[in-house]
Scaffold this motif. Structure first.
Motif, PDB file in Angstrom:
ATOM      1  N   VAL A 281       0.836  -1.204   0.000  1.00  6.06           N
ATOM      2  CA  VAL A 281       0.000   0.000   0.000  1.00  6.06           C
ATOM      3  C   VAL A 281       0.870   1.254   0.000  1.00  6.06           C
ATOM      4  CG1 VAL A 281      -1.661   1.335   1.366  1.00  6.06           C
ATOM      5  CG2 VAL A 281      -1.994  -1.123   1.049  1.00  6.06           C
ATOM      6  N   ASP A 282       2.011   1.189   0.666  1.00 10.51           N
ATOM      7  CA  ASP A 282       2.922   2.338   0.657  1.00 10.51           C
ATOM      8  C   ASP A 282       3.409   2.668  -0.752  1.00 10.51           C
ATOM      9  OD1 ASP A 282       2.734   2.890   3.291  1.00 10.51           O
ATOM     10  OD2 ASP A 282       4.665   2.032   3.882  1.00 10.51           O
ATOM     11  N   VAL A 283       3.527   1.655  -1.600  1.00  5.78           N
ATOM     12  CA  VAL A 283       3.933   1.911  -2.985  1.00  5.78           C
ATOM     13  C   VAL A 283       2.893   2.784  -3.682  1.00  5.78           C
ATOM     14  CG1 VAL A 283       4.436   0.850  -5.220  1.00  5.78           C
ATOM     15  CG2 VAL A 283       5.246  -0.224  -3.118  1.00  5.78           C
ATOM     16  N   LEU A 284       1.621   2.506  -3.413  1.00 11.86           N
ATOM     17  CA  LEU A 284       0.556   3.312  -4.016  1.00 11.86           C
ATOM     18  C   LEU A 284       0.626   4.766  -3.544  1.00 11.86           C
ATOM     19  CD1 LEU A 284      -2.517   0.897  -3.670  1.00 11.86           C
ATOM     20  CD2 LEU A 284      -1.078   1.268  -5.681  1.00 11.86           C
ATOM     21  N   SER A 285       1.017   4.951  -2.293  1.00 15.95           N
ATOM     22  CA  SER A 285       0.954   6.291  -1.703  1.00 15.95           C
ATOM     23  C   SER A 285       2.223   7.097  -1.906  1.00 15.95           C
ATOM     24  CB  SER A 285       0.673   6.182  -0.197  1.00 15.95           C
ATOM     25  OG  SER A 285      -0.528   5.462   0.038  1.00 15.95           O
ATOM     26  N   TRP A 286       3.383   6.425  -1.910  1.00 14.86           N
ATOM     27  CA  TRP A 286       4.633   7.162  -1.812  1.00 14.86           C
ATOM     28  C   TRP A 286       5.498   7.102  -3.063  1.00 14.86           C
ATOM     29  CZ3 TRP A 286       5.227  10.334   2.184  1.00 14.86           C
ATOM     30  CH2 TRP A 286       4.434  10.114   3.317  1.00 14.86           C
ATOM     31  N   MET A 287       5.354   6.091  -3.877  1.00 10.94           N
ATOM     32  CA  MET A 287       6.206   5.992  -5.063  1.00 10.94           C
ATOM     33  C   MET A 287       5.588   6.749  -6.225  1.00 10.94           C
ATOM     34  SD  MET A 287       8.069   2.297  -5.153  1.00 10.94           S
ATOM     35  CE  MET A 287       9.254   3.007  -6.294  1.00 10.94           C
ATOM     36  N   ASP A 288       6.387   7.543  -6.897  1.00 12.75           N
ATOM     37  CA  ASP A 288       5.895   8.357  -8.001  1.00 12.75           C
ATOM     38  C   ASP A 288       5.902   7.620  -9.334  1.00 12.75           C
ATOM     39  OD1 ASP A 288       5.560  10.503  -6.272  1.00 12.75           O
ATOM     40  OD2 ASP A 288       7.608  11.227  -6.593  1.00 12.75           O
ATOM     41  N   SER A 289       6.480   6.433  -9.370  1.00  6.08           N
ATOM     42  CA  SER A 289       6.579   5.691 -10.625  1.00  6.08           C
ATOM     43  C   SER A 289       5.213   5.126 -11.021  1.00  6.08           C
ATOM     44  CB  SER A 289       7.584   4.545 -10.494  1.00  6.08           C
ATOM     45  OG  SER A 289       7.520   3.690 -11.611  1.00  6.08           O
ATOM     46  N   PRO A 290       4.639   5.548 -12.154  1.00  2.00           N
ATOM     47  CA  PRO A 290       3.350   4.991 -12.591  1.00  2.00           C
ATOM     48  C   PRO A 290       3.421   3.484 -12.831  1.00  2.00           C
ATOM     49  CG  PRO A 290       3.881   6.992 -13.819  1.00  2.00           C
ATOM     50  CD  PRO A 290       5.111   6.609 -13.069  1.00  2.00           C
ATOM     51  N   ASN A 291       4.557   2.992 -13.346  1.00  2.00           N
ATOM     52  CA  ASN A 291       4.690   1.555 -13.594  1.00  2.00           C
ATOM     53  C   ASN A 291       4.599   0.760 -12.302  1.00  2.00           C
ATOM     54  OD1 ASN A 291       5.024   1.922 -16.359  1.00  2.00           O
ATOM     55  ND2 ASN A 291       7.237   2.075 -16.213  1.00  2.00           N
ATOM     56  N   CYS A 292       5.252   1.244 -11.251  1.00  3.27           N
ATOM     57  CA  CYS A 292       5.184   0.556  -9.957  1.00  3.27           C
ATOM     58  C   CYS A 292       3.768   0.582  -9.397  1.00  3.27           C
ATOM     59  CB  CYS A 292       6.163   1.197  -8.973  1.00  3.27           C
ATOM     60  SG  CYS A 292       7.905   0.888  -9.348  1.00  3.27           S
ATOM     61  N   GLN A 293       3.105   1.714  -9.518  1.00 10.19           N
ATOM     62  CA  GLN A 293       1.730   1.810  -9.021  1.00 10.19           C
ATOM     63  C   GLN A 293       0.804   0.859  -9.773  1.00 10.19           C
ATOM     64  OE1 GLN A 293       0.919   6.001  -9.475  1.00 10.19           O
ATOM     65  NE2 GLN A 293       1.724   6.515  -7.455  1.00 10.19           N
ATOM     66  N   LYS A 295       1.602  -1.961 -11.261  1.00  9.52           N
ATOM     67  CA  LYS A 295       1.913  -3.364 -10.972  1.00  9.52           C
ATOM     68  C   LYS A 295       1.477  -3.756  -9.558  1.00  9.52           C
ATOM     69  CE  LYS A 295       5.606  -3.594 -14.352  1.00  9.52           C
ATOM     70  NZ  LYS A 295       5.033  -2.452 -15.078  1.00  9.52           N
ATOM     71  N   VAL A 296       1.683  -2.861  -8.593  1.00  7.96           N
ATOM     72  CA  VAL A 296       1.238  -3.194  -7.242  1.00  7.96           C
ATOM     73  C   VAL A 296      -0.290  -3.204  -7.163  1.00  7.96           C
ATOM     74  CG1 VAL A 296       1.126  -0.891  -6.187  1.00  7.96           C
ATOM     75  CG2 VAL A 296       1.851  -2.841  -4.827  1.00  7.96           C
ATOM     76  N   ALA A 297      -0.944  -2.363  -7.955  1.00  9.96           N
ATOM     77  CA  ALA A 297      -2.411  -2.396  -8.013  1.00  9.96           C
ATOM     78  C   ALA A 297      -2.891  -3.734  -8.561  1.00  9.96           C
ATOM     79  CB  ALA A 297      -2.930  -1.242  -8.863  1.00  9.96           C
ATOM     80  N   TYR A 298      -2.177  -4.278  -9.540  1.00  9.24           N
ATOM     81  CA  TYR A 298      -2.542  -5.592 -10.078  1.00  9.24           C
ATOM     82  C   TYR A 298      -2.394  -6.674  -9.006  1.00  9.24           C
ATOM     83  CZ  TYR A 298      -2.202  -9.953 -12.662  1.00  9.24           C
ATOM     84  OH  TYR A 298      -2.381 -11.246 -13.087  1.00  9.24           O
ATOM     85  N   ILE A 299      -1.280  -6.639  -8.266  1.00  8.00           N
ATOM     86  CA  ILE A 299      -1.061  -7.635  -7.210  1.00  8.00           C
ATOM     87  C   ILE A 299      -2.171  -7.575  -6.167  1.00  8.00           C
ATOM     88  CG2 ILE A 299       0.495  -8.283  -5.330  1.00  8.00           C
ATOM     89  CD1 ILE A 299       2.801  -7.235  -7.103  1.00  8.00           C
TER      90      ILE A 299
END
Length: 438
Positions: A281-293, A295-299
């Protein structure tokens, strides 16, 4: 009668133009300096097919000679010829060079190991037949022997072996052999030595790290390999702990986890890791990379769809506020996946309420539209009022969740920042703001 002065001016003008033209043609004009053309670099002519055949035959003789210097020279020739020539790769594979190169991995000379490894790597570029032949010749196990104790793992040899695993694992038929060979343990061990969750070293070999992660991704495409991966002690925990620093590394790790959660065993392994959902969830909130967001949303979407227990863990990790923010500010794909997760959470909650209602003794429960008692608003004004209250509540929850994360990341002591102080700060911010903090 023409004026002599006009005739002289006309003649002078024509004379100047004539002289300027002559100077330009000779390249000596005051305004147009001569241009020096760049020197022509003559490339050596490309060898003909007949010359290539002669070179390959000589290379084959060197590899078969048994003399160390000649064999090493032959491996270098294969490495150079196969680097850019697809026809040479195919021909080398057909005349039986691959078993000779694989046999070189049994010798004790490090230079021979490196030349043979890179020759095999180049032979496999865009050639699945050669990749299959390398595995059939026992290349994977011999490569592992080079980097397995008690032998010393030299950095150059390690990098060459990892690069070969990356290339070989791209061919589907090789995934089973590589996954069951112990290559995964070696790749994870190498990554642990290069990536540290708490302190990232600046001298980290990024190319080796990327090759490791890409090879693990190729291997994890096969579901049976995922089962072998999660059996390695701390495999999933290590991947999760390495997320959040470098965006490119995090993206590769999330790709691997996307394959891991495609199996029931993989999802259970992720859920069993402490703070797994908090990290994601921190990746969604704190990482600015759209690709990371994305992929973590898919997981999270896959895990939410498959398990109601995981849904509750996501809610406790504060996923709703992050999803609401992502549906407004994220990329198109991230918005779709976030909306889908919210829909799953809402649908599951509705099912639970419905089941609780059916369990009652003939009673029907429903949420009041406008409140109850004397404080109920009139029907004409209730809709806008309730919607504003709902949005206000969501905003407060989002701000409170974000402030908790900031406090946690700042490692502040809890007695300095109490929950009531956070809530009062959120309330004060909302009362003084005229627009939604999205």
């Amino acid at each position: 009668m023409p004026n002599p002065q006009q005739n002289f001016s006309l003649w002078s003008s024509c004379r100047r133009k004539l002289i300027a033209t002559m100077r330009c043609s000779c390249g000596i004009s005051r305004h147009n300096k001569p241009i020096n053309s760049p020197p022509v670099i003559k490339l050596p002519p490309e060898p003909s097919s007949e010359e290539k055949n002669v070179m390959m035959k000589e290379t084959m003789k060197r590899l078969q000679s048994g003399e160390n210097d000649a064999v090493l020279r032959g491996a270098k020739d294969v490495r150079e010829l196969a680097k850019t020539d697809s026809e040479a790769r195919m021909n080398f594979g057909l005349i039986g060079v691959i078993p000779l190169l694989v046999a070189m991995l049994d010798c004790e000379d490090v230079d021979s190991h490196i030349e043979a490894l890179y020759a095999l790597l180049n032979l496999g570029i865009g050639n699945d037949m050669n990749k299959s032949a390398i595995v059939e010749a026992g290349g994977v196990h011999k490569m592992l022997d080079l980097v397995t104790p008690p032998k010393e793992c030299l950095p150059d040899v390690t990098a060459a072996v990892i690069a070969n695993f990356l290339g070989l694992s791209a061919f589907d038929s090789n995934k089973v052999v590589i996954g069951s060979s112990g290559a995964v343990s070696f790749l994870i061990k190498t990554l642990r030595g290069l990536i540290k969750a708490e302190t990232k070293t600046e001298d980290m070999d990024s190319q080796v790290v990327q090759d490791c992660l890409r090879a693990l991704y190729n291997i994890s495409i096969l579901a049976t390999n995922v089962l072998r991966m999660i059996e390695i002690d701390g495999f999933v925990q290590f991947l999760l702990s390495a997320i959040g620093g470098d965006a490119e590394i995090s993206e590769r790790i999330l790709l691997i986890l996307s394959n891991v959660v495609s199996t029931p065993e993989g999802r259970r392994a992720v859920s069993a890791v402490h703070d797994a959902f908090t990290i994601l969830v921190d990746v969604l909130s704190w990482m600015d990379s759209p690709n990371c967001q994305e992929k973590v949303a898919y997981i999270l979407m896959v895990m939410a769809y498959k398990s109601s227990e995981d849904q509750q863990a996501m809610i406790e990790a504060g996923i709703k506020s992050s999803l609401l923010e992502l549906t407004l500010l994220g990329s198109t794909l991230a918005q779709k996946r976030s909306s889908r997760i919210l829909e799953i959470l809402r649908t599951d909650k509705g099912k639970q309420v419905s089941e609780n209602t059916r369990g009652g003794a003939g009673t029907t429960l429903s949420a009041p539209l406008c409140g109850s008692g004397d404080n109920a608003e009139s029907p004409d004004s209730s809709s806008g009022f309730s919607n504003r209250n709902a949005v206000k509540h969501l905003v407060e929850q989002s701000l409170l969740s974000n402030m908790r994360k900031i406090v946690k990341r700042a490692n502040l002591r809890q007695e300095f920042v109490s929950l009531e102080h956070l809530k009062s700060s959120v309330t004060l911010h909302n009362s003084s703001s005229k627009s939604l903090p999205f």
